[in-house]
Design an enzyme around this catalytic site. Structure first.
Site, mmCIF file in Angstrom:
data_model
loop_
_atom_site.group_PDB
_atom_site.id
_atom_site.type_symbol
_atom_site.label_atom_id
_atom_site.label_comp_id
_atom_site.label_asym_id
_atom_site.label_seq_id
_atom_site.Cartn_x
_atom_site.Cartn_y
_atom_site.Cartn_z
ATOM 1 C CB ILE A 1 56.232 1.011 37.889
ATOM 2 C CG1 ILE A 1 56.543 2.479 38.246
ATOM 3 C CG2 ILE A 1 55.514 0.921 36.555
ATOM 4 C CD1 ILE A 1 57.500 3.164 37.268
ATOM 5 C CB CYS A 2 52.688 3.655 39.167
ATOM 6 S SG CYS A 2 51.501 4.999 39.419
ATOM 7 N N GLY A 3 50.564 2.189 40.132
ATOM 8 C CA GLY A 3 49.309 1.572 40.536
ATOM 9 C C GLY A 3 49.306 0.071 40.511
#
Length: 212
Positions: A110-112
């Site tokens: 998820i995300c970065g």
């Protein structure tokens, strides 16, 4: 009773606390599992066992090292966002992700953390999402997966689950679905309750649980 496999979650400095909460709480507690008294224990993983400090200032000492994670022991390997994913020291984590995916073991990012997978070519031929395609192109210059990008909060492509920074609830739903630990009815009610806050879904969730 625990299952034989473990949910590993990689922790690093600036780890984005809020992105992990939904999924690790449900896996580790097993409170809504379709089989009573079962759970998938959660273990934190680090490059080594040096304590890390999350974005929220929480200090975590990893339970295990990357070398201890294997396809045989892993139910899912979870990567969470943070501000340090461009540090080369995380390369060993990316190599572990490749190893697990090749063994058909579940990986969720998820995300970065999705940027690190994109840079490594893991998204070149698989449906995925992130914090926007422009974000991936900016932070992952070797990214070549444009045609497989999906503009959604979360995407599940068999054993690879990805999500953007606002997608932690759907991210958790897809992981729970992939692992098959909730009944279909419980998973739907659980997701709807946390998505909407409507009490009717809480009662549906309670009614969906196995009876004594």
């Amino acid at each position: 009773m625990t299952t034989k496999k473990i949910a590993y979650i990689y922790v690093q400095d600036t780890w984005s606390d809020w992105e992990a909460g939904y999924v690790i709480a449900e896996l580790n507690s097993g409170r809504f599992f379709k089989t009573k008294n079962q759970r998938i224990p959660v273990k934190t993983v680090g490059i080594d066992k040096t304590p890390v400090r999350t974005m929220g200032g929480v200090v975590i000492t990893p339970d295990a090292t990357i070398e201890e994670v294997s396809a045989e022991s892993s139910a899912v390997f979870i990567l969470i966002g943070g501000d340090t994913w461009q540090d080369p020291k995380h390369q060993v984590v990316i190599e572990k992700v490749k190893e697990l995916l090749d063994a058909n073991t579940n990986v969720a990012a998820i995300c970065g953390s999705t940027a690190a997978l994109a840079e490594a070519g893991i998204f070149d031929n698989r449906p995925h999402t992130s914090n926007t395609i422009e974000y991936l192109k900016m932070v992952a210059p070797n990214y070549k997966g444009d045609s497989h990008y999906r503009d959604q909060q979360a995407v599940m492509d068999n054993n690879l689950i990805t999500a953007n920074s606002a997608g932690s609830l759907l991210f958790a739903r897809y992981i729970l679905d992939r692992l098959g630990v909730f009944s279909d009815r419980a998973l739907e009610a659980w997701y709807n309750y946390f998505d909407t806050g409507e009490a009717k879904y809480f009662f549906e969730l309670m009614d969906s649980l196995p009876k004594d």
